[in-house]
Design a protein around this motif. Structure first.
Motif, PDB file in Angstrom:
ATOM      1  N   UNK B  35       0.819  -1.222   0.000  1.00 29.20           N
ATOM      2  CA  UNK B  35       0.000   0.000   0.000  1.00 29.20           C
ATOM      3  C   UNK B  35       0.850   1.268   0.000  1.00 29.20           C
ATOM      4  N   UNK B  36       1.996   1.199   0.696  1.00 26.59           N
ATOM      5  CA  UNK B  36       2.803   2.416   0.863  1.00 26.59           C
ATOM      6  C   UNK B  36       4.142   2.366   0.123  1.00 26.59           C
ATOM      7  N   UNK B  41      -0.101   2.895  -6.252  1.00 24.15           N
ATOM      8  CA  UNK B  41      -1.159   3.797  -6.747  1.00 24.15           C
ATOM      9  C   UNK B  41      -1.988   4.347  -5.582  1.00 24.15           C
ATOM     10  N   UNK B  42      -2.267   3.483  -4.602  1.00 22.65           N
ATOM     11  CA  UNK B  42      -3.165   3.888  -3.504  1.00 22.65           C
ATOM     12  C   UNK B  42      -2.608   5.030  -2.669  1.00 22.65           C
ATOM     13  N   UNK B  43      -1.283   5.172  -2.625  1.00 21.06           N
ATOM     14  CA  UNK B  43      -0.721   6.244  -1.793  1.00 21.06           C
ATOM     15  C   UNK B  43       0.111   7.219  -2.620  1.00 21.06           C
ATOM     16  N   UNK B  44      -0.157   7.261  -3.910  1.00 22.95           N
ATOM     17  CA  UNK B  44       0.630   8.130  -4.782  1.00 22.95           C
ATOM     18  C   UNK B  44       0.412   9.600  -4.406  1.00 22.95           C
ATOM     19  N   UNK B  45       1.513  10.290  -4.203  1.00 20.58           N
ATOM     20  CA  UNK B  45       1.424  11.730  -3.916  1.00 20.58           C
ATOM     21  C   UNK B  45       1.045  12.040  -2.479  1.00 20.58           C
ATOM     22  N   UNK B  46       0.956  11.010  -1.641  1.00 20.63           N
ATOM     23  CA  UNK B  46       0.565  11.234  -0.243  1.00 20.63           C
ATOM     24  C   UNK B  46       1.704  11.847   0.555  1.00 20.63           C
ATOM     25  N   UNK B  47       2.918  11.300   0.365  1.00 19.89           N
ATOM     26  CA  UNK B  47       4.076  11.712   1.160  1.00 19.89           C
ATOM     27  C   UNK B  47       5.101  12.455   0.313  1.00 19.89           C
ATOM     28  N   UNK B  48       5.979  13.145   1.023  1.00 19.15           N
ATOM     29  CA  UNK B  48       7.222  13.570   0.375  1.00 19.15           C
ATOM     30  C   UNK B  48       8.117  12.328   0.368  1.00 19.15           C
ATOM     31  N   UNK B  51       9.522  11.387   3.702  1.00 19.38           N
ATOM     32  CA  UNK B  51       8.466  10.927   4.621  1.00 19.38           C
ATOM     33  C   UNK B  51       8.123   9.471   4.333  1.00 19.38           C
ATOM     34  N   UNK B  55       8.488   6.371   6.880  1.00 15.62           N
ATOM     35  CA  UNK B  55       7.322   5.571   7.250  1.00 15.62           C
ATOM     36  C   UNK B  55       7.574   4.083   6.972  1.00 15.62           C
TER      37      UNK B  55
END
Lengths: 294, 119
Positions: B35-36, B41-48, B51, B55
């Motif tokens: 997922x991460x 795809x599910x976390x695309x653009x969520x973090x720098x 980060x 994580x």
């Protein structure tokens, strides 16, 4: 009795929000509800074209004039027949777009829209994370976030949800908004909790105030069809808001054909698998929205 | 020494309930890793980028610690079982006692006090 408002929004353009807003409106009207489809997309207004209405004489632009739209009679005079029984349409902006509107002004427009004589108002709020789409999305009884299984879309959806979270905190606490770039509400709340635990709790309550609905459009593989569950897990963990999984609609060329024919697919291909799936989602959405509204 | 808070935090990191099995720990880690992961795809653009790396490192750490905890627990459990087993083993000294106890006569108390409790 005020109508129940369902808003279709999303972080990125081209995900099918307008198409779905049209199809769901028809689906609800076919079930006997009095529906008004409101084209509130400030950048790409064209819902009237789906019904073959060329150059409509009225538009949502007139809703921005408070004096001219303060009574139910004035507001209902803006509705055009769509050609589908039980379904009226309020066409979109023609030139002026409400980018400069304050939050209060946008909420006033949303309130006047509720003067419309209907059971259901379906709003296409357009794409992006500006004040207009975010506030209309949040002001509705239900907000449906429409996405595609593409990285560019998911990235913009997270940006949209950051603005949704900001708005919820701002609206509930009147707090100055946190910086939005790269902001993740849950880790940020953890840092607030260390110094101001009570305030952090109120912010958390504000974020949890309501769920949004998530719908993946045009998936082409089983893996893409499962995206919504994964996306919503991430949202719950890092944004602290609940999302309800409406599932996914597959890619269907008949949808494009219907658009080219300027005929809603629900009317031109009513027996297709795509329409069958949409009707299932429509059932579910109605049940959930009616449950929440009562 | 791992405190209960540390163990709870690791469970939270892996989105697990306390007392999860080794298989559940494994499944949770693999699910979150997908997922991460970079490019997910599910976390695309969520973090720098930094980060995301932090994580994922935190997830990996929690996974290894919980797996070790589980293995340590298993070892302790096994050691405890072995010790209990050893205690149960029959030494030459008590072998006669056990043999006596297993004779039919021992099943019936023939002493003078037999049945006193019932009076």
């Amino acid at each position: 009795m005020e109508p129940v408002v369902i808003a279709f929004g999303g972080g990125k353009g081209g995900t099918g929000k307008s198409t779905l807003a049209v199809q769901f409106s028809i689906s609800f009207a076919q079930r006997g509800f009095r529906v008004v489809l409101v084209d509130a997309d400030p950048n790409g207004a064209n819902l009237h074209t789906f019904f073959g209405l060329e150059d409509p004489s009225v538009s949502i632009q007139q809703m921005l004039d408070e004096e001219q739209t303060s009574t139910p009679e004035q507001v209902n005079a803006l509705i055009l027949p769509s050609g589908v029984p039980q379904l009226g349409i309020l066409p979109g902006f023609r030139d002026m777009i409400p980018l400069h509107f304050s939050g209060d002004e946008i909420q006033d427009v949303a309130q006047r829209l509720r003067l419309l004589d209907a059971d259901l108002l379906i709003l296409d709020v357009g794409s992006g994370s500006g004040r207009w789409p975010v506030i209309l999305f949040e002001d509705a009884n239900a907000g449906v976030l429409v996405s595609l299984p593409e990285a560019t879309c998911i990235e913009r959806d997270y940006h949209f949800l950051r603005h949704v979270c900001q708005w919820r905190i701002h609206e509930q606490l009147g707090e100055e908004k946190p910086p939005v770039h790269g902001w993740l509400p849950v880790p940020w709340l953890a840092s607030v909790r260390r110094s101001e635990p009570e305030k952090a709790r109120e912010m958390q309550d504000a974020l949890r105030r309501r769920a949004f609905f998530f719908l993946v459009n045009q998936y082409r593989s089983p893996e893409q069809g499962k995206l919504s569950g994964e996306f919503l897990s991430v949202v719950r963990r890092f944004f602290g808001i609940q999302g309800y999984d409406l599932g996914a609609l597959g890619y269907d060329e008949r949808l494009l054909l219907a658009i080219q024919q300027r005929q809603p697919i629900l009317l031109s291909y009513p027996d297709s698998r795509w329409v069958e799936k949409l009707q299932e989602i429509s059932d579910e959405l109605l049940q959930l929205v009616q449950g929440e509204s009562s | 020494m791992r405190t209960p808070e540390m163990i709870t935090r690791d469970h939270h990191l892996l989105e697990l309930e306390l007392g999860s099995s080794k298989e559940e720990i494994e499944l949770a880690y693999q699910t979150l890793l997908l997922r991460y992961a970079v490019g997910s795809l599910a976390s695309y653009g969520l973090f720098r980028i930094d980060e995301r790396h932090r994580f994922l490192t935190a997830l990996e750490g929690a996974y290894h610690r919980l797996t070790k905890d589980f293995e340590a627990f298993q070892t302790t459990l096994q050691t405890g079982l072995d010790e209990s087993q050893q205690e149960l083993e029959i030494s030459p000294e008590n072998a006669h006692a056990i043999e006596d106890a297993e004779t039919p006569e021992s099943l019936v108390d023939t002493s003078d006090n037999a049945g006193n409790d019932k009076d």
